[in-house]
Scaffold this active site. Sequence first.
Site, PDB file in Angstrom:
ATOM      1  N   HIS A   1      -4.026  -4.681   0.055  1.00 35.48           N
ATOM      2  CA  HIS A   1      -3.614  -5.213   1.363  1.00 35.48           C
ATOM      3  C   HIS A   1      -3.707  -6.731   1.337  1.00 35.48           C
ATOM      4  CE1 HIS A   1      -3.296  -1.471   3.659  1.00 35.48           C
ATOM      5  NE2 HIS A   1      -4.190  -1.024   2.800  1.00 35.48           N
TER       6      HIS A   1
ATOM      7  N   CYS B   1       0.831  -1.210   0.000  1.00 38.26           N
ATOM      8  CA  CYS B   1       0.000   0.000   0.000  1.00 38.26           C
ATOM      9  C   CYS B   1       0.868   1.264   0.000  1.00 38.26           C
ATOM     10  CB  CYS B   1      -0.984  -0.030   1.172  1.00 38.26           C
ATOM     11  SG  CYS B   1      -2.283   1.215   1.033  1.00 38.26           S
TER      12      CYS B   1
ATOM     13  N   GLU C   1      -2.794  -8.788   3.473  1.00 35.80           N
ATOM     14  CA  GLU C   1      -3.154  -9.305   4.808  1.00 35.80           C
ATOM     15  C   GLU C   1      -4.653  -9.157   5.086  1.00 35.80           C
ATOM     16  OE1 GLU C   1      -1.316  -6.744   4.139  1.00 35.80           O
ATOM     17  OE2 GLU C   1      -2.184  -5.011   5.148  1.00 35.80           O
TER      18      GLU C   1
END
Lengths: 273, 213
Positions: free
Chosen positions: B184, B83, B186
């Site tokens: 992202h 990001c 994650e």
Amino acid sequence: MLSKRIIPCLDVDRGRVVKGVSFINLRDAGDPAAMASFYDREGADELVFLDITASAESRETMVDVVRKVSEKVFIPLTVGGGIRKVEHVRKMLEAGADKASLNTTAVQNPGVIKEAADFFGSQCIVVAIDAKRVEVGRVAPPSVPAGLALGEASRWEVFTHGGRTPTGIDAVKWAARSAELGAGELLVTSMDADGRKAGYDLELLRAISEQVSVPVIASGGAGTLEHLYEALVAGEADAVLAASIFHYGTFRIEQAKHYLAGRGIPVRQKAAA
Amino acid sequence: MAGLNIVIVDYQAGNLRSVQKALERSGAQAAITSDERVIKSADALVFPGQGACDSSMRHLREHDLVEPIKAFIRSGRPFFGVCLGLQLLLEGSDEGVEPGLGILKGRVRRLPDGLKIPHMGWNQVKLLKGHPVLEGVPDGSNFYFVHSYYADPDDRSVVAGVTDYGVEFCSVAAWENVIAVQFHPEKSGENGLKLYENFVRLVKSAPTQAAWR
């Protein structure tokens, strides 16, 4: 193309999910982490956890819930209910939440939206709005600021404290103000439609979607897959939140996505094997 | 994994716990640090982040992290930007006035008007070239995005994946020992975890850039 999102909402009471899925053999349908994993596997795009007790004690329990869920689940998590100040937002984010949802506190002290958004970024701050159609003859109390007060053209009123307290605030004006102050997303619940399974309040959703440039999550009223479609198209919402249709197994999330995709709505589907 | 020293750079830009947990799940214990000595001695660096370019660059400068990060990348050890960790690699951003790390020529631009900003939610990544960190990720997979600006590198050969949101922007950049993504991983479910798993596996098996190609 950006996908429209489907978001199951889980109500948490003293650390346990209430109204959890009962149709699937989960070893513990009250365990938030187990439920979150289940919905992740089902294809949920995000999860919302709502602390329905919303007290100081339950907030501590909620922090723990968020911590446990975020160990297991790698999709965005929003937590709401009982978040009163920036410090509470921080606690939730540190525990592993991606977004914190403000409702009553935001109405009582709109500055907290800006403060939290400046500090953590708008993307972390959701403002939840509980709106109800204005009753005939209803007038805002004089304490409501002119820019937000119900007027002749007002159609929905903001309620706080879990829908118990009328505020005299126009819901569409409040939505616009929340976004100006830095809300990165609005979670709009129609109190009239909620629990009726007769569809979302599409006029409310559209009125708000057309006023703001941040994403709008539709909430309250889903009973069929057609309702989800309507909220995304006629309601112009970016995401749909639903509870009972998924919790009670009326529909599975993949089924909802398949339906929406069939009607031309971009959704995230599991890759074909 | 004993001995494997993966380090997450902490510069007060967003929640790093989920990145740490995703790495943990991929079999690597990663330290979160803003200590330049720890960064210097790392086997691999993960550079996540969310928020504004200016405040993040100032924070990196105040904590004397700019040079250690650049030196790390020059050393050829594996580097994974996420990001803001992609955007800061460029020379500067329309979002502010502070220069970026300048590792990659080009600028960070604002997403075009007319669509909702931030670009928030799941969107597809069209893969333009293969990369070991992207192994097993089908072309067109969905990832979770939250951003208002995008990286626009001059050298288009580094663009490994693109995403369409009013403009087709670079959502994955990769060259030599660096891979950086706008989304992202994650927060992107199984597909996202795959990237961390691949990264960890790569660091374990091929700690130098030569093996990345």
